[in-house]
Write a protein that holds these residues in place. Sequence first.
Motif, PDB file in Angstrom:
ATOM      1  N   ASN A  41      47.838  41.373  38.167  1.00  0.00           N
ATOM      2  CA  ASN A  41      47.512  42.387  38.683  1.00  0.00           C
ATOM      3  C   ASN A  41      47.018  42.594  40.154  1.00  0.00           C
ATOM      4  O   ASN A  41      46.035  41.925  40.240  1.00  0.00           O
ATOM      5  CB  ASN A  41      46.682  43.365  37.687  1.00  0.00           C
ATOM      6  CG  ASN A  41      47.282  43.432  36.246  1.00  0.00           C
ATOM      7  OD1 ASN A  41      48.650  43.542  36.074  1.00  0.00           O
ATOM      8  ND2 ASN A  41      46.646  43.276  35.210  1.00  0.00           N
ATOM      9  N   ALA A  57      44.832  44.203  42.350  1.00  0.00           N
ATOM     10  CA  ALA A  57      43.681  45.295  42.850  1.00  0.00           C
ATOM     11  C   ALA A  57      43.360  45.511  44.029  1.00  0.00           C
ATOM     12  O   ALA A  57      44.198  45.440  44.762  1.00  0.00           O
ATOM     13  CB  ALA A  57      42.514  45.039  41.756  1.00  0.00           C
ATOM     14  N   THR A 100      42.612  44.376  33.377  1.00  0.00           N
ATOM     15  CA  THR A 100      42.603  42.949  33.293  1.00  0.00           C
ATOM     16  C   THR A 100      42.018  41.998  32.255  1.00  0.00           C
ATOM     17  O   THR A 100      42.454  41.503  31.471  1.00  0.00           O
ATOM     18  CB  THR A 100      42.683  42.327  34.779  1.00  0.00           C
ATOM     19  OG1 THR A 100      43.397  43.022  35.640  1.00  0.00           O
ATOM     20  CG2 THR A 100      42.619  41.022  34.807  1.00  0.00           C
ATOM     21  N   ALA A 119      43.572  39.155  38.101  1.00  0.00           N
ATOM     22  CA  ALA A 119      43.991  40.091  39.332  1.00  0.00           C
ATOM     23  C   ALA A 119      43.542  39.453  40.479  1.00  0.00           C
ATOM     24  O   ALA A 119      42.601  38.465  40.496  1.00  0.00           O
ATOM     25  CB  ALA A 119      43.171  41.373  39.097  1.00  0.00           C
TER      26      ALA A 119
END
Length: 252
Positions: A140, A142, A167, A183
Amino acid sequence: MHQDLSGRVALITGAGAGIGRETALQMAARGAIVCVNDLKEELVAPVVDDIRTRGGQAFGAPVNIASREGMREAIQRAFAHAQRLDILVNNAAWVRYQAIPEIMPETIERMLDVGFKSVIWSLQEAVAVMDPQRGGSIVNVASVAALRSAANSVVYSGIKAGILGITRAAAAELGPRNIRVNAVCPSAVPTEGTQRNRNAERDANRIARTPLGRLGTVQDIARSICFLASDEASFMTAQALTVDGGITLTNI
């Protein structure tokens, strides 16, 4: 270190430009079969063509992943290509920086749909297609704004902080299925999408406060994503890898 992703099928959302595009290029160069997602065919096709021109394998999924149905379609397209999905990169975002009195409901809803809810929908769909024997990796995207925020970023910082929470919780839940969830937290990176929020003075200020003395690049972030997706990070999950030249932890 050149992480080998040969034979892996990777879906990258928001891959028509910026960090997503560079991640698609780098994963393909490492042997992955890349599903390039973005809103429209005119954003997706040039990236697919670029990868193929360089000798890589890629196909497109021009789908709006801001809804549960759209995310399902994108993941199903990726899975259908080779009956597997090994890597998912949740990179798509729609961003507006606004002072608190200026924030409008439609701004919050669109930012949440693209940058937060889509990550949850992606987890639902990925669980259904990632093989527990082979395992899988979800990364992910971020931001350092999840760790240290500036003015006029209430919605953005809140969403990115939420991504770190997602996450960690997803890593705890999906670890038994051999799915890793991590992340990456970039600092300010020049891309097409960040131009409206950058100027020479701001860039100079950031560079002056960064121990490594420069802004990050899309290549820096994409390399970190490739690492987290690869077997080189096989015992890493629930982590937030900060890629910021040192600015977050040295200017407190």
